[in-house]
Motif scaffolding. Sequence first.
Motif, PDB file in Angstrom:
ATOM      1  N   PRO A 287       0.792  -1.235   0.000  1.00 55.09           N
ATOM      2  CA  PRO A 287       0.000   0.000   0.000  1.00 55.09           C
ATOM      3  C   PRO A 287       0.823   1.283   0.000  1.00 55.09           C
ATOM      4  CG  PRO A 287      -0.165  -1.144   2.118  1.00 55.09           C
ATOM      5  CD  PRO A 287       0.484  -2.092   1.166  1.00 55.09           C
ATOM      6  N   TYR A 288       2.079   1.230   0.470  1.00 53.12           N
ATOM      7  CA  TYR A 288       2.895   2.447   0.496  1.00 53.12           C
ATOM      8  C   TYR A 288       3.734   2.611  -0.769  1.00 53.12           C
ATOM      9  CZ  TYR A 288       1.661   2.754   5.435  1.00 53.12           C
ATOM     10  OH  TYR A 288       0.968   2.855   6.620  1.00 53.12           O
ATOM     11  N   ARG A 289       3.667   1.661  -1.666  1.00 47.91           N
ATOM     12  CA  ARG A 289       4.457   1.728  -2.898  1.00 47.91           C
ATOM     13  C   ARG A 289       3.935   2.855  -3.794  1.00 47.91           C
ATOM     14  NH1 ARG A 289       3.980  -2.201  -7.765  1.00 47.91           N
ATOM     15  NH2 ARG A 289       5.886  -1.807  -8.951  1.00 47.91           N
ATOM     16  N   ARG A 290       4.860   3.617  -4.383  1.00 48.49           N
ATOM     17  CA  ARG A 290       4.470   4.746  -5.229  1.00 48.49           C
ATOM     18  C   ARG A 290       5.299   4.833  -6.511  1.00 48.49           C
ATOM     19  NH1 ARG A 290       1.063   4.360  -2.057  1.00 48.49           N
ATOM     20  NH2 ARG A 290       0.048   5.952  -0.762  1.00 48.49           N
ATOM     21  N   ALA A 291       5.996   3.778  -6.863  1.00 43.18           N
ATOM     22  CA  ALA A 291       6.833   3.812  -8.068  1.00 43.18           C
ATOM     23  C   ALA A 291       6.858   2.432  -8.709  1.00 43.18           C
ATOM     24  CB  ALA A 291       8.251   4.267  -7.733  1.00 43.18           C
ATOM     25  N   ASP A 292       7.178   2.407  -9.985  1.00 43.03           N
ATOM     26  CA  ASP A 292       7.283   1.154 -10.744  1.00 43.03           C
ATOM     27  C   ASP A 292       8.664   0.569 -10.483  1.00 43.03           C
ATOM     28  OD1 ASP A 292       6.705  -0.883 -12.441  1.00 43.03           O
ATOM     29  OD2 ASP A 292       6.827   0.304 -14.282  1.00 43.03           O
ATOM     30  N   ASP A 293       8.877   0.081  -9.243  1.00 44.09           N
ATOM     31  CA  ASP A 293      10.218  -0.243  -8.784  1.00 44.09           C
ATOM     32  C   ASP A 293      10.472  -1.728  -8.550  1.00 44.09           C
ATOM     33  OD1 ASP A 293       8.546  -0.517  -6.629  1.00 44.09           O
ATOM     34  OD2 ASP A 293       9.599   0.894  -5.327  1.00 44.09           O
ATOM     35  N   ILE A 294       9.563  -2.593  -8.975  1.00 48.26           N
ATOM     36  CA  ILE A 294       9.801  -4.026  -8.865  1.00 48.26           C
ATOM     37  C   ILE A 294      10.471  -4.503 -10.156  1.00 48.26           C
ATOM     38  CG2 ILE A 294       8.713  -6.298  -8.661  1.00 48.26           C
ATOM     39  CD1 ILE A 294       6.520  -4.993  -7.013  1.00 48.26           C
ATOM     40  N   PRO A 295      11.538  -5.273 -10.078  1.00 48.64           N
ATOM     41  CA  PRO A 295      12.213  -5.724 -11.307  1.00 48.64           C
ATOM     42  C   PRO A 295      11.243  -6.444 -12.242  1.00 48.64           C
ATOM     43  CG  PRO A 295      13.552  -6.232  -9.392  1.00 48.64           C
ATOM     44  CD  PRO A 295      12.230  -5.762  -8.867  1.00 48.64           C
TER      45      PRO A 295
ATOM     46  N   GLY B 116       0.373   1.286  -5.428  1.00 48.60           N
ATOM     47  CA  GLY B 116       0.097   0.757  -4.102  1.00 48.60           C
ATOM     48  C   GLY B 116      -1.097  -0.176  -4.040  1.00 48.60           C
ATOM     49  N   GLN B 117      -1.628  -0.578  -5.195  1.00 51.37           N
ATOM     50  CA  GLN B 117      -2.761  -1.500  -5.204  1.00 51.37           C
ATOM     51  C   GLN B 117      -2.406  -2.774  -4.426  1.00 51.37           C
ATOM     52  OE1 GLN B 117      -6.030  -3.007  -8.420  1.00 51.37           O
ATOM     53  NE2 GLN B 117      -3.944  -2.941  -9.176  1.00 51.37           N
ATOM     54  N   HIS B 118      -3.352  -3.253  -3.601  1.00 51.17           N
ATOM     55  CA  HIS B 118      -3.096  -4.427  -2.766  1.00 51.17           C
ATOM     56  C   HIS B 118      -4.409  -5.116  -2.444  1.00 51.17           C
ATOM     57  CE1 HIS B 118      -3.999  -1.099  -0.030  1.00 51.17           C
ATOM     58  NE2 HIS B 118      -4.387  -1.999   0.876  1.00 51.17           N
ATOM     59  N   ALA B 119      -4.317  -6.341  -1.923  1.00 50.10           N
ATOM     60  CA  ALA B 119      -5.520  -7.103  -1.593  1.00 50.10           C
ATOM     61  C   ALA B 119      -5.195  -8.096  -0.489  1.00 50.10           C
ATOM     62  CB  ALA B 119      -6.058  -7.830  -2.823  1.00 50.10           C
ATOM     63  N   ASP B 120      -6.239  -8.491   0.248  1.00 51.93           N
ATOM     64  CA  ASP B 120      -6.111  -9.434   1.355  1.00 51.93           C
ATOM     65  C   ASP B 120      -7.080 -10.589   1.145  1.00 51.93           C
ATOM     66  OD1 ASP B 120      -5.487  -6.631   2.224  1.00 51.93           O
ATOM     67  OD2 ASP B 120      -4.954  -7.598   4.102  1.00 51.93           O
ATOM     68  N   TYR B 121      -6.684 -11.765   1.631  1.00 55.42           N
ATOM     69  CA  TYR B 121      -7.522 -12.968   1.539  1.00 55.42           C
ATOM     70  C   TYR B 121      -7.509 -13.696   2.864  1.00 55.42           C
ATOM     71  CZ  TYR B 121      -8.906 -17.750   0.208  1.00 55.42           C
ATOM     72  OH  TYR B 121      -9.513 -18.986   0.125  1.00 55.42           O
ATOM     73  N   LEU B 122      -8.697 -14.100   3.308  1.00 56.81           N
ATOM     74  CA  LEU B 122      -8.840 -14.882   4.527  1.00 56.81           C
ATOM     75  C   LEU B 122      -9.750 -16.055   4.212  1.00 56.81           C
ATOM     76  CD1 LEU B 122      -9.275 -13.402   8.066  1.00 56.81           C
ATOM     77  CD2 LEU B 122     -10.626 -15.373   7.372  1.00 56.81           C
ATOM     78  N   PHE B 123      -9.191 -17.261   4.268  1.00 57.47           N
ATOM     79  CA  PHE B 123      -9.899 -18.473   3.854  1.00 57.47           C
ATOM     80  C   PHE B 123     -11.108 -18.753   4.750  1.00 57.47           C
ATOM     81  CE2 PHE B 123     -10.621 -23.038   4.421  1.00 57.47           C
ATOM     82  CZ  PHE B 123     -10.825 -23.454   3.113  1.00 57.47           C
ATOM     83  N   GLY B 124     -12.220 -19.170   4.112  1.00 57.88           N
ATOM     84  CA  GLY B 124     -13.404 -19.508   4.879  1.00 57.88           C
ATOM     85  C   GLY B 124     -14.344 -20.457   4.156  1.00 57.88           C
ATOM     86  N   TRP B 125     -13.815 -21.297   3.265  1.00 59.40           N
ATOM     87  CA  TRP B 125     -14.670 -22.272   2.583  1.00 59.40           C
ATOM     88  C   TRP B 125     -15.139 -23.353   3.571  1.00 59.40           C
ATOM     89  CZ3 TRP B 125     -16.142 -22.658  -2.677  1.00 59.40           C
ATOM     90  CH2 TRP B 125     -15.624 -21.667  -3.509  1.00 59.40           C
ATOM     91  N   GLU B 126     -16.358 -23.793   3.422  1.00 59.31           N
ATOM     92  CA  GLU B 126     -16.914 -24.813   4.303  1.00 59.31           C
ATOM     93  C   GLU B 126     -16.268 -26.173   4.031  1.00 59.31           C
ATOM     94  OE1 GLU B 126     -21.094 -24.834   3.625  1.00 59.31           O
ATOM     95  OE2 GLU B 126     -21.434 -22.885   4.554  1.00 59.31           O
ATOM     96  N   GLY B 127     -15.841 -26.840   5.109  1.00 66.53           N
ATOM     97  CA  GLY B 127     -15.327 -28.200   5.001  1.00 66.53           C
ATOM     98  C   GLY B 127     -14.296 -28.366   3.903  1.00 66.53           C
ATOM     99  N   ASP B 128     -14.479 -29.412   3.082  1.00 68.84           N
ATOM    100  CA  ASP B 128     -13.549 -29.675   1.989  1.00 68.84           C
ATOM    101  C   ASP B 128     -14.117 -29.210   0.650  1.00 68.84           C
ATOM    102  OD1 ASP B 128     -15.562 -31.511   1.610  1.00 68.84           O
ATOM    103  OD2 ASP B 128     -14.225 -33.214   1.226  1.00 68.84           O
ATOM    104  N   SER B 129     -15.033 -28.240   0.688  1.00 65.93           N
ATOM    105  CA  SER B 129     -15.740 -27.844  -0.536  1.00 65.93           C
ATOM    106  C   SER B 129     -14.807 -27.296  -1.605  1.00 65.93           C
ATOM    107  CB  SER B 129     -16.837 -26.828  -0.215  1.00 65.93           C
ATOM    108  OG  SER B 129     -16.313 -25.691   0.455  1.00 65.93           O
ATOM    109  N   LEU B 130     -13.802 -26.499  -1.225  1.00 63.85           N
ATOM    110  CA  LEU B 130     -12.886 -25.964  -2.233  1.00 63.85           C
ATOM    111  C   LEU B 130     -12.024 -27.074  -2.825  1.00 63.85           C
ATOM    112  CD1 LEU B 130     -11.725 -23.613  -3.819  1.00 63.85           C
ATOM    113  CD2 LEU B 130     -10.154 -23.187  -1.909  1.00 63.85           C
ATOM    114  N   GLN B 131     -11.548 -27.995  -1.990  1.00 58.82           N
ATOM    115  CA  GLN B 131     -10.744 -29.101  -2.508  1.00 58.82           C
ATOM    116  C   GLN B 131     -11.563 -29.940  -3.482  1.00 58.82           C
ATOM    117  OE1 GLN B 131      -7.334 -29.726  -1.676  1.00 58.82           O
ATOM    118  NE2 GLN B 131      -7.517 -31.080  -3.450  1.00 58.82           N
ATOM    119  N   ARG B 132     -12.817 -30.215  -3.136  1.00 62.80           N
ATOM    120  CA  ARG B 132     -13.680 -30.988  -4.037  1.00 62.80           C
ATOM    121  C   ARG B 132     -13.895 -30.250  -5.352  1.00 62.80           C
ATOM    122  NH1 ARG B 132     -18.530 -31.110  -2.369  1.00 62.80           N
ATOM    123  NH2 ARG B 132     -18.384 -30.032  -0.362  1.00 62.80           N
ATOM    124  N   ALA B 133     -14.074 -28.955  -5.268  1.00 65.56           N
ATOM    125  CA  ALA B 133     -14.258 -28.166  -6.488  1.00 65.56           C
ATOM    126  C   ALA B 133     -13.021 -28.226  -7.373  1.00 65.56           C
ATOM    127  CB  ALA B 133     -14.591 -26.721  -6.127  1.00 65.56           C
TER     128      ALA B 133
END
Length: 430
Positions: A147-155, A287-304
């Motif tokens: 979020p604090y990034r302000r330049a195209d500075d990643i190789p 500074g674009q960024h995103a967060d993920y917090l897993f919450g799939w029920e049971g083994d539903s994502l693995q089955r999918a």
Amino acid sequence: MQWKSLLASVLVAPLAHALIRFPCSQLVTERSDPLVTPGIVSPHLHQVVGGNAFNFTMDPSNLDPAKAATCTTCRFAEDKSNYWTAVMYFKHPNGTYHRVRQMPNHNTGPGLQAGGMTVYYFQPRAPTKNLNIKAFAPGFRMIVGHPYRRADDIPTTSPEYRSTSYRCFDESDPGNNGVPGFAGDSFGLPKKMCPEGIRSNIYFPQCWDGINLDSEDHASHVAHPAGPASDGLQIFGTDCPDTHPVRLPLLFMEIIWDTRPFNDKSLWPTDGTQPFVFSMGDPTGFGQHADYLFGWEGDSLQRAMEVCTGGDGIPWNCPVLTTQDMDTMNSCRQANKIDEIVENQYIDRLPGCNPLQDGPTSATAIENCDAASTWTAAPTPTAAPALVTPPWPVCWDGPGPAPNGLAPLCDSKPTKANSGPLVTPPPARR
């Protein structure tokens, strides 16, 4: 008919990626970030989608979102995960700010989602050697971007370089349907008017150390595949590094910002810059960024991941998951719990302590302004954002079958998987 989504680009290959793809409506927009600032008000604003167990703390030791949530804003009822990103604003010439609304993506109907994003879970394919995909586990969480990034500075040789990018949609643009982050896309906010809006493209790392569900920086326990970046279906490269040998689903987000109301040249800066900024005071977009917090029920994502190996991305073609109609998704809401105005009108400054910092040096945290720093119990959920009609179809209304197999039929009948009260109990006053 133009299909400006990652789905369109991957299906041009003879052997398409297996994937699930689905829309998620907006749950709440507030200064909350339980990964980076657990238990306190976040410095900047986020838009959150997913399960309504979302709160300021999300302590994995005593909260399982899959069990605690009573509804989700996502098309699949089993997905009680939470996904959140920064919010885009338009800066008026007089110095005030107006939130930019999100609009539905291509082929996400029937119905129009209220704000939110489109979520993908891709499976790897050969020649990648890591083909034994393992779904995320309860308690898993991660972030991508800075979020604090302000330049195209990643190789440019680093896979991380392409983890966040933008696509400028032109009117009736017949091209630019390639893999996000490659030809035609930009890594900072587009510096021109985009007639049909701007899309954020956000990839999460695909490789896990196999041990830690989180890390101090919420990023070290995961990694992008090693090797040179590819503009083909491998996205970032091929094999996982030895330090992170477990292959995860490739989590990818698309957020389409409806910048059309602000495409008035008289409202744009006269110095050649562009007028859009992110909620952390970022006018560059780096500074674009995103967060993920897993919450799939049971083994539903693995089955999918094991069963839903088609490449069309139509949710009800994944038979092991339960689909919801758009009204049910849009009705799952949370109350804003911080006493501040964040949308639906021009505001004098960005929520929190976020003056514009345009770099190229990294931004710094600003403290001790008079922004609200506590939350209160809110009696009812905040009204859902107004529905935005995009300049493209969200489903196929005939006649005959969809011309390319990507579009859901407008008369599809998802089930109302969740019923009963959708109101989230308010948190205790702090």
